[in-house]
Design an enzyme around this catalytic site. Sequence first.
Site, PDB file in Angstrom:
ATOM      1  N   TYR A   1      -1.572  -0.526  11.007  1.00  0.00           N
ATOM      2  CA  TYR A   1      -1.739  -1.156   9.678  1.00  0.00           C
ATOM      3  C   TYR A   1      -0.559  -0.813   8.775  1.00  0.00           C
ATOM      4  O   TYR A   1       0.107  -1.709   8.238  1.00  0.00           O
ATOM      5  CB  TYR A   1      -3.059  -0.698   9.034  1.00  0.00           C
ATOM      6  CG  TYR A   1      -3.115  -1.021   7.555  1.00  0.00           C
ATOM      7  CD1 TYR A   1      -3.160  -2.339   7.109  1.00  0.00           C
ATOM      8  CD2 TYR A   1      -3.088  -0.008   6.593  1.00  0.00           C
ATOM      9  CE1 TYR A   1      -3.179  -2.644   5.745  1.00  0.00           C
ATOM     10  CE2 TYR A   1      -3.113  -0.305   5.236  1.00  0.00           C
ATOM     11  CZ  TYR A   1      -3.152  -1.623   4.818  1.00  0.00           C
ATOM     12  OH  TYR A   1      -3.158  -1.924   3.479  1.00  0.00           O
TER      13      TYR A   1
ATOM     14  N   THR B   1       0.819  -1.211   0.000  1.00  0.00           N
ATOM     15  CA  THR B   1       0.000   0.000   0.000  1.00  0.00           C
ATOM     16  C   THR B   1       0.856   1.266   0.000  1.00  0.00           C
ATOM     17  O   THR B   1       1.988   1.257   0.493  1.00  0.00           O
ATOM     18  CB  THR B   1      -0.893   0.007   1.264  1.00  0.00           C
ATOM     19  OG1 THR B   1      -1.524   1.269   1.386  1.00  0.00           O
ATOM     20  CG2 THR B   1      -0.080  -0.247   2.532  1.00  0.00           C
ATOM     21  N   ASP B   2       0.272   2.353  -0.490  1.00  0.00           N
ATOM     22  CA  ASP B   2       0.977   3.641  -0.447  1.00  0.00           C
ATOM     23  C   ASP B   2       1.079   4.188   0.983  1.00  0.00           C
ATOM     24  O   ASP B   2       1.842   5.123   1.240  1.00  0.00           O
ATOM     25  CB  ASP B   2       0.310   4.672  -1.370  1.00  0.00           C
ATOM     26  CG  ASP B   2      -1.144   4.971  -1.024  1.00  0.00           C
ATOM     27  OD1 ASP B   2      -1.700   4.356  -0.086  1.00  0.00           O
ATOM     28  OD2 ASP B   2      -1.735   5.844  -1.707  1.00  0.00           O
ATOM     29  N   GLU B   3       0.305   3.593   1.915  1.00  0.00           N
ATOM     30  CA  GLU B   3       0.313   4.123   3.295  1.00  0.00           C
ATOM     31  C   GLU B   3       1.661   3.938   3.971  1.00  0.00           C
ATOM     32  O   GLU B   3       1.928   4.566   4.996  1.00  0.00           O
ATOM     33  CB  GLU B   3      -0.800   3.470   4.114  1.00  0.00           C
ATOM     34  CG  GLU B   3      -2.170   3.755   3.541  1.00  0.00           C
ATOM     35  CD  GLU B   3      -3.337   3.448   4.471  1.00  0.00           C
ATOM     36  OE1 GLU B   3      -3.126   3.373   5.683  1.00  0.00           O
ATOM     37  OE2 GLU B   3      -4.455   3.300   3.955  1.00  0.00           O
TER      38      GLU B   3
ATOM     39  N   LYS C   1       2.475  -3.226   7.270  1.00  0.00           N
ATOM     40  CA  LYS C   1       2.664  -3.404   5.824  1.00  0.00           C
ATOM     41  C   LYS C   1       4.090  -2.983   5.446  1.00  0.00           C
ATOM     42  O   LYS C   1       4.744  -3.640   4.632  1.00  0.00           O
ATOM     43  CB  LYS C   1       1.639  -2.590   5.023  1.00  0.00           C
ATOM     44  CG  LYS C   1       0.208  -3.099   5.099  1.00  0.00           C
ATOM     45  CD  LYS C   1       0.001  -4.506   4.535  1.00  0.00           C
ATOM     46  CE  LYS C   1       0.160  -4.578   3.036  1.00  0.00           C
ATOM     47  NZ  LYS C   1      -0.217  -5.919   2.516  1.00  0.00           N
TER      48      LYS C   1
HETATM   49  P1  NAD Z   1      -9.628  -7.317   2.510  1.00  0.00           P
HETATM   50  O1  NAD Z   1      -9.575  -6.965   3.955  1.00  0.00           O
HETATM   51  O2  NAD Z   1     -10.872  -7.069   1.748  1.00  0.00           O
HETATM   52  O3  NAD Z   1      -9.274  -8.875   2.327  1.00  0.00           O
HETATM   53  C1  NAD Z   1      -8.232  -9.494   3.026  1.00  0.00           C
HETATM   54  C2  NAD Z   1      -8.360 -10.999   2.822  1.00  0.00           C
HETATM   55  O4  NAD Z   1      -7.266 -11.636   3.499  1.00  0.00           O
HETATM   56  C3  NAD Z   1      -9.653 -11.592   3.388  1.00  0.00           C
HETATM   57  O5  NAD Z   1     -10.212 -12.496   2.488  1.00  0.00           O
HETATM   58  C4  NAD Z   1      -9.192 -12.294   4.658  1.00  0.00           C
HETATM   59  O6  NAD Z   1     -10.001 -13.406   5.013  1.00  0.00           O
HETATM   60  C5  NAD Z   1      -7.788 -12.724   4.275  1.00  0.00           C
HETATM   61  N1  NAD Z   1      -6.914 -12.913   5.435  1.00  0.00           N
HETATM   62  C6  NAD Z   1      -6.748 -12.064   6.486  1.00  0.00           C
HETATM   63  N2  NAD Z   1      -5.893 -12.611   7.369  1.00  0.00           N
HETATM   64  C7  NAD Z   1      -5.496 -13.805   6.867  1.00  0.00           C
HETATM   65  C8  NAD Z   1      -4.616 -14.817   7.313  1.00  0.00           C
HETATM   66  N3  NAD Z   1      -3.957 -14.708   8.475  1.00  0.00           N
HETATM   67  N4  NAD Z   1      -4.430 -15.897   6.523  1.00  0.00           N
HETATM   68  C9  NAD Z   1      -5.097 -16.018   5.344  1.00  0.00           C
HETATM   69  N5  NAD Z   1      -5.958 -15.098   4.879  1.00  0.00           N
HETATM   70  C10 NAD Z   1      -6.153 -14.010   5.631  1.00  0.00           C
HETATM   71  O7  NAD Z   1      -8.384  -6.601   1.859  1.00  0.00           O
HETATM   72  P2  NAD Z   1      -8.187  -5.899   0.421  1.00  0.00           P
HETATM   73  O8  NAD Z   1      -8.698  -4.537   0.479  1.00  0.00           O
HETATM   74  O9  NAD Z   1      -8.647  -6.835  -0.618  1.00  0.00           O
HETATM   75  O10 NAD Z   1      -6.584  -5.803   0.373  1.00  0.00           O
HETATM   76  C11 NAD Z   1      -5.797  -6.831  -0.215  1.00  0.00           C
HETATM   77  C12 NAD Z   1      -4.334  -6.425  -0.181  1.00  0.00           C
HETATM   78  O11 NAD Z   1      -4.164  -5.210  -0.913  1.00  0.00           O
HETATM   79  C13 NAD Z   1      -3.792  -6.148   1.206  1.00  0.00           C
HETATM   80  O12 NAD Z   1      -2.481  -6.666   1.291  1.00  0.00           O
HETATM   81  C14 NAD Z   1      -3.777  -4.634   1.326  1.00  0.00           C
HETATM   82  O13 NAD Z   1      -2.776  -4.196   2.200  1.00  0.00           O
HETATM   83  C15 NAD Z   1      -3.494  -4.242  -0.111  1.00  0.00           C
HETATM   84  N6  NAD Z   1      -3.993  -2.904  -0.524  1.00  0.00           N
HETATM   85  C16 NAD Z   1      -5.310  -2.599  -0.348  1.00  0.00           C
HETATM   86  C17 NAD Z   1      -5.778  -1.356  -0.803  1.00  0.00           C
HETATM   87  C18 NAD Z   1      -7.231  -0.970  -0.666  1.00  0.00           C
HETATM   88  O14 NAD Z   1      -7.576   0.169  -1.001  1.00  0.00           O
HETATM   89  N7  NAD Z   1      -8.121  -1.846  -0.229  1.00  0.00           N
HETATM   90  C19 NAD Z   1      -4.881  -0.461  -1.395  1.00  0.00           C
HETATM   91  C20 NAD Z   1      -3.541  -0.816  -1.539  1.00  0.00           C
HETATM   92  C21 NAD Z   1      -3.112  -2.055  -1.106  1.00  0.00           C
HETATM   93  O1  TDX Z   2     -16.809   6.112   7.651  1.00  0.00           O
HETATM   94  C1  TDX Z   2     -15.749   6.596   7.255  1.00  0.00           C
HETATM   95  N1  TDX Z   2     -15.639   7.952   7.123  1.00  0.00           N
HETATM   96  C2  TDX Z   2     -14.502   8.559   6.676  1.00  0.00           C
HETATM   97  O2  TDX Z   2     -14.472   9.800   6.573  1.00  0.00           O
HETATM   98  C3  TDX Z   2     -14.602   5.774   6.893  1.00  0.00           C
HETATM   99  C4  TDX Z   2     -14.674   4.281   7.015  1.00  0.00           C
HETATM  100  C5  TDX Z   2     -13.473   6.408   6.434  1.00  0.00           C
HETATM  101  N2  TDX Z   2     -13.408   7.756   6.345  1.00  0.00           N
HETATM  102  C6  TDX Z   2     -12.190   8.398   5.791  1.00  0.00           C
HETATM  103  C7  TDX Z   2     -10.878   7.912   6.347  1.00  0.00           C
HETATM  104  C8  TDX Z   2      -9.945   8.040   5.152  1.00  0.00           C
HETATM  105  O3  TDX Z   2      -9.459   9.369   5.054  1.00  0.00           O
HETATM  106  O4  TDX Z   2     -12.176   8.036   4.400  1.00  0.00           O
HETATM  107  C9  TDX Z   2     -10.836   7.781   3.949  1.00  0.00           C
HETATM  108  C10 TDX Z   2     -10.743   6.341   3.439  1.00  0.00           C
HETATM  109  O5  TDX Z   2     -10.890   5.491   4.552  1.00  0.00           O
HETATM  110  P1  TDX Z   2     -10.739   3.885   4.447  1.00  0.00           P
HETATM  111  O6  TDX Z   2     -11.736   3.377   3.471  1.00  0.00           O
HETATM  112  O7  TDX Z   2     -10.739   3.335   5.826  1.00  0.00           O
HETATM  113  O8  TDX Z   2      -9.330   3.731   3.732  1.00  0.00           O
HETATM  114  P2  TDX Z   2      -7.829   4.184   4.134  1.00  0.00           P
HETATM  115  O9  TDX Z   2      -7.663   4.320   5.594  1.00  0.00           O
HETATM  116  O10 TDX Z   2      -7.460   5.351   3.265  1.00  0.00           O
HETATM  117  O11 TDX Z   2      -7.029   2.852   3.668  1.00  0.00           O
HETATM  118  C11 TDX Z   2      -7.407   2.149   2.470  1.00  0.00           C
HETATM  119  O12 TDX Z   2      -6.539   2.417   1.397  1.00  0.00           O
HETATM  120  C12 TDX Z   2      -5.228   1.936   1.477  1.00  0.00           C
HETATM  121  C13 TDX Z   2      -7.448   0.651   2.718  1.00  0.00           C
HETATM  122  O13 TDX Z   2      -8.322   0.369   3.807  1.00  0.00           O
HETATM  123  C14 TDX Z   2      -6.073   0.107   2.976  1.00  0.00           C
HETATM  124  O14 TDX Z   2      -6.109  -1.302   3.143  1.00  0.00           O
HETATM  125  C15 TDX Z   2      -5.193   0.461   1.810  1.00  0.00           C
HETATM  126  O15 TDX Z   2      -3.880   0.068   2.059  1.00  0.00           O
END
Ligand code: NAD
Ligand code: TDX
Length: 331
Positions: free
Chosen positions: A147, A120-122, A151
């Site tokens: 988190y 992630t970019d975080e 990562k």
């Molecule tokens: P998500 O939370 O929707 O899904 C995570 C999955 O991992 C779930 O199916 C969960 O059951 C599984 N999991 C969790 N712990 C586990 C374990 N110990 N063993 C096996 N499986 C396990 O997450 P997502 O949003 O799909 O993110 C996927 C990946 O992409 C992550 O590595 C996250 O850091 C990265 N990422 C997400 C975003 C975003 O915006 N969602 C952005 C950049 C990077």
């Molecule tokens: O109810 C809400 N109200 C609100 O204002 C929630 C759930 C979030 N927010 C804000 C927090 C953040 O500034 O919205 C923005 C996005 O929030 P999230 O959806 O929780 O995402 P963020 O914390 O930015 O992280 C996401 O992007 C990077 C993913 O959850 C991560 O897994 C990924 O790495």
Amino acid sequence: MRLLVTGGAGFIGANFVHSTVREHPEDSVTVLDAFTYAGRRESLADVEDAITVVKGDISDAALVAALVAESDAVVHFAAETHVDNSLEDPWTTLQTNVVGTFAILQAVRRHDVRLHHVSTDEVYGDLELDEPSRFTESTPYNPSSPYSATKAASDLLVRAWVRSYGVRATISNCSNNYGPYQHVEKFIPRQITNVLTGRRPKLYGSGANVRDWIHVDDHNSAVRRILEKGENGRTYLIAAEGERDNLTVMRAILQALGHDPDDFDHVTDRAGHDLRYAIDPTSLYNELGWAPKHANFEEGLRATIDWYRANESWWRPLKDATEGRYEERGQ
Ligand code: NAD
Ligand code: TDX
């Protein structure tokens, strides 16, 4: 290719499995997923006959080694991904994101299997609102939350295993994803489903925080490109020039659903809330010739809203418990 997809029942992983089955029928796909609160069999229902699903933890070294031994490549999505949960329960986040990635690394090292690590970019921390620079591959790591710190730790383990043990791995750091099958705890689906269930949407703080949105299918097409063409040991930043502040996104959701754009509540801000993320994706565009196909955020948002409208049976069972947790936190 025989692909092992960890976290394939989560948001991005399930979309990756769908696109792989659709676009690469020659591949075989095995999903390893612990089915935590974030993983759902329903997200794989359309493709279940075309794949193998194994329920298990990525920290289970013996299970991971056995699955890796039968694979040509591992695409590692599994993680605890929600910042608010990581603030409340950092241990589970650390266990999965760090120890789990360690187990994957030991297995790919032992069996000499190609790894793509999804991050992630975080990990780069945050930017000022008016800062002209964006994150690049050389931005120093500066994570803010449990988190992002875990990562970051997992990325550093991957780099060390490449250097010390010759593991064949690439890393990608992507910006905020949106699209179908995203858990209703996350910002965009939370607000859509709040409106659809008669709740008021909830904005943290003033809503000035900026996120750099990318459609999940674009993230996954970049992951596929890196898997096929990426240079061993490299980090690639993935994004689609999608910077928007949260207030703007909130109003766009309300408007698209036919509500007054100010019909939402301000709630307690997130501790340590990162102000702005923004990625400069130039090197991915130039080096691997990748480009996003869903770069129009407003169009992608409307399609995502339509998906949540049409798939209430997918998200409805998650909604009350998720809002219950938020209520306990005053969010
Ligand atoms: P998500 O939370 O929707 O899904 C995570 C999955 O991992 C779930 O199916 C969960 O059951 C599984 N999991 C969790 N712990 C586990 C374990 N110990 N063993 C096996 N499986 C396990 O997450 P997502 O949003 O799909 O993110 C996927 C990946 O992409 C992550 O590595 C996250 O850091 C990265 N990422 C997400 C975003 C975003 O915006 N969602 C952005 C950049 C990077
Ligand atoms: O109810 C809400 N109200 C609100 O204002 C929630 C759930 C979030 N927010 C804000 C927090 C953040 O500034 O919205 C923005 C996005 O929030 P999230 O959806 O929780 O995402 P963020 O914390 O930015 O992280 C996401 O992007 C990077 C993913 O959850 C991560 O897994 C990924 O790495």
